[in-house]
Design a protein around this motif. Structure first.
Motif, PDB file in Angstrom:
ATOM      1  N   ARG A 186       0.955  -1.165  -0.132  1.00 54.47           N
ATOM      2  CA  ARG A 186      -0.167   0.190   0.177  1.00 54.47           C
ATOM      3  C   ARG A 186       1.218   1.382  -0.281  1.00 54.47           C
ATOM      4  N   VAL A 187       2.088   1.382   0.971  1.00 53.80           N
ATOM      5  CA  VAL A 187       2.862   2.183   1.221  1.00 53.80           C
ATOM      6  C   VAL A 187       3.367   2.702  -0.132  1.00 53.80           C
ATOM      7  N   CYS A 188       3.715   1.715  -0.946  1.00 54.14           N
ATOM      8  CA  CYS A 188       4.356   1.607  -2.127  1.00 54.14           C
ATOM      9  C   CYS A 188       3.230   2.436  -3.765  1.00 54.14           C
ATOM     10  N   ILE A 189       2.423   2.325  -3.439  1.00 56.31           N
ATOM     11  CA  ILE A 189       1.530   2.602  -4.284  1.00 56.31           C
ATOM     12  C   ILE A 189       2.283   4.283  -4.875  1.00 56.31           C
ATOM     13  N   PRO A 190       2.506   4.855  -4.426  1.00 60.23           N
ATOM     14  CA  PRO A 190       2.754   6.343  -5.192  1.00 60.23           C
ATOM     15  C   PRO A 190       4.357   5.774  -5.308  1.00 60.23           C
ATOM     16  N   LEU A 191       4.803   5.188  -4.947  1.00 58.43           N
ATOM     17  CA  LEU A 191       6.450   5.368  -5.035  1.00 58.43           C
ATOM     18  C   LEU A 191       6.573   4.499  -6.429  1.00 58.43           C
ATOM     19  N   ILE A 192       5.728   4.215  -6.726  1.00 51.70           N
ATOM     20  CA  ILE A 192       6.701   3.081  -7.888  1.00 51.70           C
ATOM     21  C   ILE A 192       7.463   2.804  -8.771  1.00 51.70           C
ATOM     22  N   THR A 193       7.254   4.773  -9.598  1.00 50.27           N
ATOM     23  CA  THR A 193       7.839   5.574 -10.101  1.00 50.27           C
ATOM     24  C   THR A 193       9.203   6.275  -9.692  1.00 50.27           C
ATOM     25  N   LEU A 194       9.455   6.255  -7.906  1.00 47.56           N
ATOM     26  CA  LEU A 194      10.442   6.263  -7.356  1.00 47.56           C
ATOM     27  C   LEU A 194      11.929   5.839  -8.294  1.00 47.56           C
ATOM     28  N   PRO A 195      13.068   5.754  -8.848  1.00 44.81           N
ATOM     29  CA  PRO A 195      13.557   4.897  -9.174  1.00 44.81           C
ATOM     30  C   PRO A 195      14.789   4.084  -8.463  1.00 44.81           C
ATOM     31  N   ASP A 196      14.996   5.052  -6.973  1.00 52.22           N
ATOM     32  CA  ASP A 196      14.576   3.995  -5.495  1.00 52.22           C
ATOM     33  C   ASP A 196      14.331   3.176  -5.807  1.00 52.22           C
ATOM     34  N   PHE A 197      12.473   2.669  -6.024  1.00 52.69           N
ATOM     35  CA  PHE A 197      11.899   1.407  -5.590  1.00 52.69           C
ATOM     36  C   PHE A 197      12.336   0.376  -6.543  1.00 52.69           C
ATOM     37  N   GLY A 198      12.864   0.711  -7.795  1.00 47.71           N
ATOM     38  CA  GLY A 198      12.638  -0.647  -8.315  1.00 47.71           C
ATOM     39  C   GLY A 198      12.748  -1.776  -8.220  1.00 47.71           C
ATOM     40  N   PRO A 199      13.874  -2.160  -6.814  1.00 45.21           N
ATOM     41  CA  PRO A 199      14.180  -3.624  -6.778  1.00 45.21           C
ATOM     42  C   PRO A 199      12.878  -3.943  -5.482  1.00 45.21           C
ATOM     43  N   LEU A 200      12.452  -3.298  -4.730  1.00 45.79           N
ATOM     44  CA  LEU A 200      11.538  -3.787  -4.389  1.00 45.79           C
ATOM     45  C   LEU A 200      10.098  -3.622  -4.804  1.00 45.79           C
TER      46      LEU A 200
ATOM     47  N   ARG B 143      16.006  18.110  -9.019  1.00 44.03           N
ATOM     48  CA  ARG B 143      16.285  17.510  -7.777  1.00 44.03           C
ATOM     49  C   ARG B 143      15.856  17.365  -7.007  1.00 44.03           C
ATOM     50  N   LEU B 144      15.397  18.853  -6.161  1.00 44.06           N
ATOM     51  CA  LEU B 144      14.737  18.807  -5.344  1.00 44.06           C
ATOM     52  C   LEU B 144      13.462  18.125  -5.203  1.00 44.06           C
ATOM     53  N   ALA B 145      12.883  18.770  -5.933  1.00 42.25           N
ATOM     54  CA  ALA B 145      11.460  17.796  -6.011  1.00 42.25           C
ATOM     55  C   ALA B 145      11.975  16.336  -5.804  1.00 42.25           C
ATOM     56  N   LEU B 146      13.002  15.673  -6.174  1.00 35.19           N
ATOM     57  CA  LEU B 146      13.605  13.989  -6.267  1.00 35.19           C
ATOM     58  C   LEU B 146      13.650  14.135  -5.027  1.00 35.19           C
ATOM     59  N   LEU B 147      14.576  15.003  -3.852  1.00 38.78           N
ATOM     60  CA  LEU B 147      15.198  15.090  -2.965  1.00 38.78           C
ATOM     61  C   LEU B 147      13.362  14.883  -2.112  1.00 38.78           C
ATOM     62  N   ALA B 148      12.590  15.722  -2.480  1.00 35.82           N
ATOM     63  CA  ALA B 148      11.297  15.988  -1.317  1.00 35.82           C
ATOM     64  C   ALA B 148      10.488  14.652  -1.647  1.00 35.82           C
ATOM     65  N   ARG B 149      10.565  13.562  -2.524  1.00 40.38           N
ATOM     66  CA  ARG B 149      10.020  12.658  -2.840  1.00 40.38           C
ATOM     67  C   ARG B 149      10.477  11.585  -1.871  1.00 40.38           C
ATOM     68  N   ARG B 150      12.548  11.874  -1.653  1.00 39.92           N
ATOM     69  CA  ARG B 150      12.842  10.265  -2.006  1.00 39.92           C
ATOM     70  C   ARG B 150      12.090  10.841   0.610  1.00 39.92           C
ATOM     71  N   ARG B 151      11.693  11.701   0.793  1.00 32.47           N
ATOM     72  CA  ARG B 151      12.562  12.496   2.412  1.00 32.47           C
ATOM     73  C   ARG B 151      10.436  11.373   2.883  1.00 32.47           C
ATOM     74  N   ALA B 152       9.872  12.360   1.482  1.00 29.47           N
ATOM     75  CA  ALA B 152       8.072  11.743   2.234  1.00 29.47           C
ATOM     76  C   ALA B 152       8.029   9.881   2.154  1.00 29.47           C
ATOM     77  N   ALA B 153       9.129   9.240   1.148  1.00 34.69           N
ATOM     78  CA  ALA B 153       9.415   8.045   0.700  1.00 34.69           C
ATOM     79  C   ALA B 153       9.166   7.832   2.025  1.00 34.69           C
ATOM     80  N   VAL B 154      10.727   8.020   2.573  1.00 34.65           N
ATOM     81  CA  VAL B 154      11.421   7.506   3.879  1.00 34.65           C
ATOM     82  C   VAL B 154      10.237   7.883   5.330  1.00 34.65           C
ATOM     83  N   HIS B 155       9.794   8.553   5.488  1.00 33.55           N
ATOM     84  CA  HIS B 155       8.480   9.080   6.253  1.00 33.55           C
ATOM     85  C   HIS B 155       6.772   8.164   5.693  1.00 33.55           C
ATOM     86  N   LEU B 156       7.073   7.858   4.441  1.00 37.86           N
ATOM     87  CA  LEU B 156       5.767   6.801   4.769  1.00 37.86           C
ATOM     88  C   LEU B 156       6.463   5.686   5.070  1.00 37.86           C
TER      89      LEU B 156
END
Lengths: 477, 370
Positions: A186-200, B143-156
């Protein structure tokens, strides 16, 4: 323009209500709802931005007095911030609120407040972990220095947790609780297109839990499929096959997406059709019989619905060609027998059809054609109740392998004498399988002398140079 | 040939000076000094940062230039009178150049002293809107947007209890902090020999006593070689020679007995055993600590157990579990532990009956379990 603003107003009210309900996305229901609405909300943000950028700050406040609230609530929703470009669009919207020259204390306050929100999103993220912040500050590092590494470590940790759970399934201690896996998907849904999440994403798709029912969130599959079809992520074939096997709607959507590209867009060349077909991964995935059956069913339905449109037929033939090629490359251990894919057809007929017609040397082509014709005729005329033969099934089987119809036409044109009956039957059958034997005999006679037949009929690129055969409908409805 | 060398040396000098000057600008961006910055100043500063990033991308793989610039930055750092990295605001390494535009942008965004007009200019540069493209590089906006996205990811992830682990050396957060610590130790060590020790002492004083030891332990247990293929963006998230940073860490721990004591007390037995197994230099000190601890326990006849004289002393179970964990460590350690215990037992009088010598009782308990 007035129309747009009315639409925007009602949308505004709708989203304002939604955001209030969502809060900070702490409950399961709100998370579910948010994930469901992420793409639409992003679209709404884009629309808002397009409207705001034309106005100055004062007009904005007059027009949308609660815009500040809306944007603030968005800033505090981590799912929205994590999704695609929403955080970027949000900063654009906030930028529009900044006044050039604040004339009142109210305006100064608004400026200051907006700056605070921008700082929250782009600089001092208020969701940051205090303990890590303190540590990294003591080392003289900024968030930009450590976040990539932190996310990488977290993803790696989760991937190995999933793998271990998968491998050591019988050891209940090492098993991941289904709720935990579900929560992760569920948590992954918004993050699917984030490159770091590919392996996950890959690890989740290939993860098989130990519960009989599906553990992963259905929206997760939808989101992955969407991203894959729009080419926002790259997935290995094994992961895509897992996706389609586990979630039928994804497979259906993928097939429809392909149909759209091939059939309902402007004329595409044969090379492009082949390229799109291979890129879709459907032929390769179809080596798995369950997937083949579904795709096949959809082609069948499309043919019936469109009355046998040449575009659909062409797509089907390219699909079958790529499919047979993929089958050939498949590892021998995983090969399924042909009858698994074509359960209703006589195995010998299928074997004959699967051969590549081009591989047969020129002089020897009559024999296989005749055999095919005979077998097909037998299958088509098998009207016994409860049999799985019959004209349509037989026609559908034959239609998949376009090369044979082409070759029959080619051979009948090439022979100086009257072409053999078997060949003519084949040609007549491929055009109008429903005809009883009497009308078909007539067509056969006519077909021998008729020159309105061209080998390239199946491919629209050559449309200009051929006349279409009788499109008298297949009459199967 | 000579003119070429002279020309390249001059170019190098010019570049180094620019680096130093930019480092000062970066340092200033955190201070109230930005009150005097006009929109033009902001624009120029960002342009300069963009140029520095270009230098980074251009010369990142050129070892000679990279080293020379690195040395220049270290000299500047050293000149700041041995400032700790926490208080030093300029560029600390060549790698920092790759992110310097991001750093500058974030500092300015968070700096309340920046004037309204200057801030608007900043925003215009950072969030220009859709359609902003750069031919050869990701835009700062992206790159700023990417950083914000990553921070939100960690929080989630963390809000759902994911991406955590109770074992310190497996917990991603602790691991990341450990990697950063080693990286900084290495950099500081290259700038000044005293650097690592001073850094660690400073950290020990500032940071909470329950989390820092875990980070140290994780750092000592990190794998030697960075796994996987080399990172793509000239970044090395884990130090190339982590051995260096770790060596400093061990030396520092051994150098201060009270730190070592606190370190050993705050970590669980199993974790310490792994650390000591990996770094045998720590073993004698750890063993000495345990034996001291053991000597302080007295046998309570009524309760039938060993207790400490003061409330602060660890109970019997704790001591036993630590010896047990050590015995489960690689072989040479186990033998030494048993030998040490035998020696202590002999020193005590060599009693075989329980309740007379703690060493006897320990050996008995270990004998049955091991």
């Amino acid at each position: 323009m007035a129309q747009d603003s009315v639409g925007l107003s009602s949308g505004y009210q709708f989203w304002m209500r939604k955001l209030s309900v969502w809060g900070q996305a702490s409950t399961l229901e709100t998370q579910q709802d948010i994930c469901h609405h992420l793409p639409q909300f992003q679209e709404f943000l884009r629309q808002i931005y397009e409207t705001l950028k034309e106005m100055d700050s004062r007009t904005i406040i007059e027009r949308f007095p609660t815009i500040g609230q809306l944007l603030a609530k968005t800033c505090w929703n981590p799912f929205i911030l994590a999704y695609d470009e929403s955080q970027k669009i949000l900063t654009w919207c906030l930028g529009c609120l900044i006044t050039k020259e604040p004339q009142s204390s109210g305006e100064s306050k608004l400026n200051s407040w907006t700056r605070g929100l921008l700082s929250h999103i782009l600089a001092a993220f208020r969701f940051d972990i205090k303990e890590v912040d303190l540590f990294t500050q003591s080392l003289g590092y900024a968030p930009a220095d450590y976040y990539p590494g932190l996310l990488k470590n977290m993803v790696l940790s989760l991937v190995s947790e999933l793998r271990e759970s998968h491998l050591n399934g019988f050891n209940t201690q090492r098993r991941m609780a289904p709720e935990r896996v579900r929560s992760l998907s569920r948590v992954c849904i918004p993050l699917i297109t984030l490159p770091d999440f590919g392996p996950l994403v890959e690890a989740l798709l290939t993860y098989h839990g130990h519960e009989p029912q599906e553990t992963l969130w259905p929206e997760f599959f939808d989101a992955v499929n969407e991203a894959f079809l729009l080419k926002k992520i790259l997935l290995p074939k094994s992961a895509v096959v897992c996706l389609w096997l586990r979630h039928l709607p994804s497979l259906e959507k993928a097939t429809l997406h392909l149909f759209e590209k091939l059939i309902f867009s402007e004329r595409t060349s044969l090379t492009r059709t082949e390229f799109l077909m291979r890129q879709s991964l459907l032929p390769e995935a179809a080596c798995h019989p369950a997937i083949f059956r579904i795709v096949d069913e959809m082609f069948r339905y499309a043919l019936l619905e469109t009355d046998g449109a040449p575009e659909v037929l062409a797509a089907l033939q390219v699909f079958t060609c790529c499919f047979v090629e993929a089958l050939g490359k498949e590892d021998n251990q995983l090969k399924f027998a042909l009858r698994t894919y074509f359960p209703y057809a006589p195995p010998s007929l299928v074997m004959a059809l699967v051969q590549h017609p081009e591989d047969i040397p020129q002089g020897l082509r009559h024999q296989p054609l005749r055999r095919i014709s005979e077998m097909l005729r037998e299958a088509a005329e098998d009207q016994a109740p409860g049999s799985s033969g019959g004209p349509f099934e037989s026609w559908f089987l034959f239609a998949r392998f376009g090369g044979w119809a082409d070759m029959a036409a080619e051979q009948s044109l090439m022979s100086a004498a009257e072409p053999p009956e078997a060949l003519l039957w084949l040609l007549a059958f491929s055009y109008s399988p429903r005809d009883g034997s009497q009308p078909r005999a007539q067509t056969m006679v006519g077909g021998g002398t008729q020159c309105g037949w061209h080998p390239g009929w199946a491919f629209p690129e050559l449309e200009g140079s051929y006349q279409r055969g009788p499109r008298n409908g297949f009459g199967f409805h | 040939m000579k003119t070429e060398i002279r020309a390249s040396r001059a170019a190098m000098e010019s570049l180094s000076q620019q680096l130093e000057s930019f480092s000062e600008v970066l340092a200033a961006s955190r201070t109230p000094h930005v009150r005097s910055w006009s929109p033009t100043t902001v624009r120029r500063a960002l342009q300069w940062a963009r140029y520095m990033r270009h230098v980074y991308r251009r010369f990142g793989r050129h070892a000679g230039i990279r080293l020379a610039l690195e040395r220049r930055l270290r000299d500047q750092w050293r000149r700041e009178d041995g400032a700790a990295p926490a208080t030093y605001s300029g560029l600390t390494s060549f790698r920092a150049l790759g992110r310097c535009d991001l750093l500058l942008a974030q500092r300015l965004l968070g700096n309340r002293a920046l004037g309204g007009a200057a801030f608007r200019c900043l925003l215009g540069q950072l969030c220009p809107g859709p359609g902003a493209q750069d031919a050869e590089d990701e835009t700062l906006q992206d790159r700023l947007a990417l950083l914000a996205r990553r921070r939100a990811a960690v929080h989630l992830l963390r809000a759902s209890g994911l991406g955590e682990s109770p074992a310190a050396h497996e917990d991603p957060l602790t691991q990341t902090q450990a990697e950063l610590l080693l990286q900084r130790l290495r950099e500081v060590g290259q700038a000044a020999a005293e650097g690592p020790r001073r850094l660690l002492c400073g950290l020990w004083e500032r940071l909470p006593q329950n989390s820092f030891p875990r980070v140290i332990a994780a750092a000592l247990l990190l794998p030697s070689a960075p796994p996987g293929p080399p990172q793509k963006e000239l970044e090395l998230d884990s130090p190339k020679t982590p051995g260096e940073g770790r060596h400093e860490l061990v030396q520092w721990l051994l150098g201060k007995s009270d730190t070592m004591t606190a370190f050993c007390h705050s970590l669980p037995a199993g974790l310490l055993a792994s650390v000591v197994g990996r770094h045998p230099e720590l073993f004698p000190a750890y063993l000495a600590l345990l034996t001291d601890w053991g000597r302080q326990l007295n046998y309570d006849l009524q309760k039938g157990i060993w207790v400490g004289a003061e409330a602060g002393d660890g109970p019997w179970e704790e001591l036993l579990s630590r010896f047990q964990s050590l015995c489960q460590a690689p072989l040479p350690l186990k033998d030494e532990v048993l030998r040490a215990l035998e020696t202590c037992k002999a020193q005590d009088g060599g009693f075989e009956a329980p309740g007379l010598s703690i060493w006897t009782d320990l050996l008995l308990a270990l004998g049955s379990g091991v």
